[in-house]
Enzyme design. Structure first.
Site, short mmCIF file in Angstrom:
data_model
loop_
_atom_site.label_atom_id
_atom_site.label_comp_id
_atom_site.label_asym_id
_atom_site.label_seq_id
_atom_site.Cartn_x
_atom_site.Cartn_y
_atom_site.Cartn_z
N GLY A 128 0.81 -1.19 -0.23
CA GLY A 128 -0.09 -0.03 0.26
C GLY A 128 0.95 1.05 -0.12
O GLY A 128 0.29 2.19 0.06
N ARG A 185 -10.71 4.76 -15.51
CA ARG A 185 -10.69 4.06 -16.53
C ARG A 185 -11.09 3.56 -17.82
O ARG A 185 -12.08 2.61 -17.21
CB ARG A 185 -9.37 3.05 -15.96
CG ARG A 185 -8.65 4.48 -14.33
CD ARG A 185 -8.17 3.39 -12.90
NE ARG A 185 -8.18 4.11 -12.30
CZ ARG A 185 -6.02 3.97 -11.88
NH1 ARG A 185 -5.58 3.84 -12.73
NH2 ARG A 185 -6.42 4.71 -10.76
N ASP A 254 -6.01 -0.57 -16.99
CA ASP A 254 -6.19 0.04 -15.65
C ASP A 254 -5.66 1.49 -15.98
O ASP A 254 -6.20 2.38 -14.96
CB ASP A 254 -5.68 -0.80 -14.62
CG ASP A 254 -4.77 -1.24 -14.81
OD1 ASP A 254 -4.05 -1.94 -15.70
OD2 ASP A 254 -4.10 -1.20 -13.68
N ASP A 264 -0.31 7.47 -14.26
CA ASP A 264 0.54 6.48 -13.67
C ASP A 264 1.82 6.68 -14.45
O ASP A 264 1.74 5.64 -15.30
CB ASP A 264 -0.70 4.96 -14.07
CG ASP A 264 -1.43 4.91 -12.94
OD1 ASP A 264 -1.35 5.69 -11.71
OD2 ASP A 264 -1.86 3.77 -12.71
P1 AMP Z 1 0.21 0.23 -11.61
O1 AMP Z 1 0.37 -0.92 -12.34
O2 AMP Z 1 1.14 0.41 -10.80
O3 AMP Z 1 -0.69 0.95 -12.28
O4 AMP Z 1 -0.76 -0.46 -10.66
C1 AMP Z 1 -1.75 -2.05 -11.19
C2 AMP Z 1 -2.35 -2.09 -9.74
O5 AMP Z 1 -1.66 -2.59 -8.30
C3 AMP Z 1 -4.04 -1.06 -9.02
O6 AMP Z 1 -4.75 -1.43 -8.33
C4 AMP Z 1 -2.74 -0.45 -7.96
O7 AMP Z 1 -3.03 -0.18 -6.81
C5 AMP Z 1 -1.61 -1.98 -7.53
N1 AMP Z 1 -0.37 -1.79 -6.02
C6 AMP Z 1 0.92 -1.40 -6.94
N2 AMP Z 1 1.86 -1.26 -5.86
C7 AMP Z 1 1.09 -1.02 -5.26
C8 AMP Z 1 1.53 -1.49 -3.97
N3 AMP Z 1 2.23 -0.87 -3.14
N4 AMP Z 1 0.66 -1.65 -2.46
C9 AMP Z 1 -0.98 -1.88 -3.04
N5 AMP Z 1 -0.93 -1.85 -4.64
C10 AMP Z 1 -0.47 -1.43 -5.26
MG MG Z 2 -2.42 1.84 -12.54
#
Ligand code: AMP
Ligand code: MG
Length: 489
Positions: A128, A185, A254, A264
């Site tokens: 998180g 999204r 997403d 992002d």
């Molecule tokens: P992203 O690739 O950064 O767009 O993230 C893809 C998914 O992974 C999204 O649902 C984010 O909220 C989740 N996510 C990425 N990093 C974390 C993290 N450190 N803790 C919790 N969820 C994460």
């Molecule tokens: Mg993302």
């Protein structure tokens, strides 16, 4: 008599009001020792927010999520997504929260969103959290894109949490306060389709139309028109990325907005030497999201959006598929039109002439074959239009070959002087080059703000050469070709 303090934000939370089923109420994790690292005064002003109030201890507690500002919603938004082609039905804000929406000084609705604010029910295995460095990087990238005139989410602030975040090493934690015209999204539609069905998709589509694509409401088929409008804004956006050499790096569904804003900033980067196969992301082993693949991937993602809208487009799935497919196919033409128009501007070509397409493709073939720095080239070329041909020539190893192209180009120019001025307005001198970003971040996370704020200042005015900033305009030093960006931020 005491005067009640004015609330920090004048929230009006339409998403929470209108789209139950697409979020969960959630609070941020407590940050033990929040410290304001960056505050975007200009953006605060645009939002009609008192920057001074945000800089007070109370303001910082609100920005980091320790206290809920009056009127805040504080929800984790639900979405699904195709990640590297594989469908994940439940992603959502794993480490982020929507704080609420405000109307900015232009009357535009903008989301205020925290990233790095602790685990949510969507966190899956994640902690998180976000390290401070990648949040500063996202801040800089968003501001750079904004200054380049490219639709993007932006950052209002970065707050250091005082927590440690475990990655390969322990890193200081950070929260990014992100501002977006919305966080809808393609993956939001996918979530609604999978978990809710046509009624939830319809509610979401109506919401998206009202918020971003109002003209669609008057169309004979509003949901097809919504799709067409998203296809259009994405075709325009991706063309703009391509024109500046931006590589998003993780174009999962997403990470594609309905508004047409870039969102992002993870493993993204600007290309140095021109090469369509360029990939920076360490996890993109197959090169799915390589520079040259971006238009095709965008169209693939839009097909996933279309799938969710089919039941709204027509009761007959055959009719719906045919209509949606036709709109989807138009992506290629729309993209090509935006890109060609942009490329003409980059080359100072006024009007349209039959040989323009060939002139452009021949140039790109040469930039590729001769490993020419993309950003430097176009800027140097406007010097050629003013009669100083050396800066552009010197970027090529095989200069006679380039001279032949340059001759054709010179003959095509209508008014060289005027061309060079218009070229300078669209070809940036300064982009967030990888090696500069790394250096600025290293200083910034170590507590030395000066190099990072200087970098931000450079990126804020990308089109005018400024004396003393030569190093910011120069390509990466030789030997830095293997640059890698990381997604596990
Ligand atoms: P992203 O690739 O950064 O767009 O993230 C893809 C998914 O992974 C999204 O649902 C984010 O909220 C989740 N996510 C990425 N990093 C974390 C993290 N450190 N803790 C919790 N969820 C994460
Ligand atoms: Mg993302």
């Amino acid at each position: 008599m005491t005067v009640a303090a004015r609330p920090l934000f004048a929230f009006d939370n339409s998403y929470v009001r209108e789209l139950p089923g697409l979020y969960v109420d959630w609070q941020a994790r407590h940050a033990p020792a929040p410290r304001l690292v960056l505050l975007n005064d200009a953006l605060a002003e645009e939002l009609g927010v008192d920057a001074e109030a945000l800089s007070t201890p109370e303001g910082i507690e609100a920005l980091v999520g320790n206290t809920a500002p009056e009127g805040a919603a504080s929800v984790a938004q639900a979405y699904a997504g195709h990640q590297f082609g594989g469908f994940v039905p439940r992603l959502g804000d794993g480490r982020a929260l929507l704080l609420g929406e405000v109307l900015d000084v232009h009357g535009q609705r903008r989301d205020l969103h925290l990233k790095g604010s602790g685990r949510t029910p969507f966190a899956r295995g994640g902690d998180g959290l976000a390290p401070l460095g990648p949040m500063l990087r996202e801040y800089a990238m968003g501001e750079a894109m904004h200054a380049l005139g490219i639709p993007t989410t932006r950052a209002l602030a970065v707050v250091a949490t005082g927590d440690d975040v475990a990655r390969e090493t322990m890193l200081p934690g950070g929260v990014l306060v992100r501002v977006a015209s919305s966080h809808l999204r393609v993956g939001t539609f996918q979530y609604a389709a999978v978990h809710g069905g046509p009624d939830l998709v319809r509610g979401l589509a109506d919401y998206a139309i009202a918020r971003h694509h109002v003209a669609a409401r008057e169309a004979p088929n509003p949901y097809l028109a919504l799709f067409e409008s998203v296809v259009e804004v994405q075709a325009s956006l991706i063309a703009r990325w391509m024109l500046v050499g931006f590589i998003h790096g993780v174009m999962n569904t997403d990470n594609m907005t309905i508004s047409g804003e870039t969102i992002d900033y993870g493993p993204c980067a600007f290309m140095d030497a021109y090469d369509p196969a360029t990939v920076f992301s360490s996890i993109d082993e197959g090169g799915r999201y390589a520079y040259g693949n971006q238009p095709g991937i965008a169209q693939w993602n839009l097909a996933r959006l279309a799938e969710t809208l089919l039941p709204l487009i027509d009761d007959s799935s055959e009719v719906a598929i045919e209509a949606a497919t036709e709109v989807l196919r138009s992506f290629a033409d729309r993209y090509q039109r935006h890109w060609t128009e942009g490329m003409r501007a980059k080359l100072g070509l006024v009007g349209e002439q039959p040989g323009d397409g060939e002139l452009i493709t021949d140039l790109l073939a040469q930039l590729h074959a001769q490993h020419v720095d993309y950003t430097s080239f176009f800027r140097a070329l406007s010097a050629s239009a003013r009669g100083d041909t050396e800066p552009a020539r010197s970027l090529f190893l095989d200069r006679p070959v380039f001279d032949v192209w340059a001759q054709r180009w010179q003959e095509r120019l209508v008014e060289p002087e005027a061309a060079s001025a218009t070229m300078d307005r669209v070809n940036p001198v300064y982009v967030p080059r990888n090696h500069l970003m790394e250096a600025a971040l290293a200083a910034g996370t170590a507590g030395d703000r000066e190099p990072f704020t200087t970098f931000l200042d450079v990126l804020a005015r990308p089109f005018g050469e400024r004396p003393g900033l030569e190093e910011y305009a120069a390509p990466a030093p030789a030997g830095s070709e293997g640059y890698r960006t990381f997604c596990g931020t």
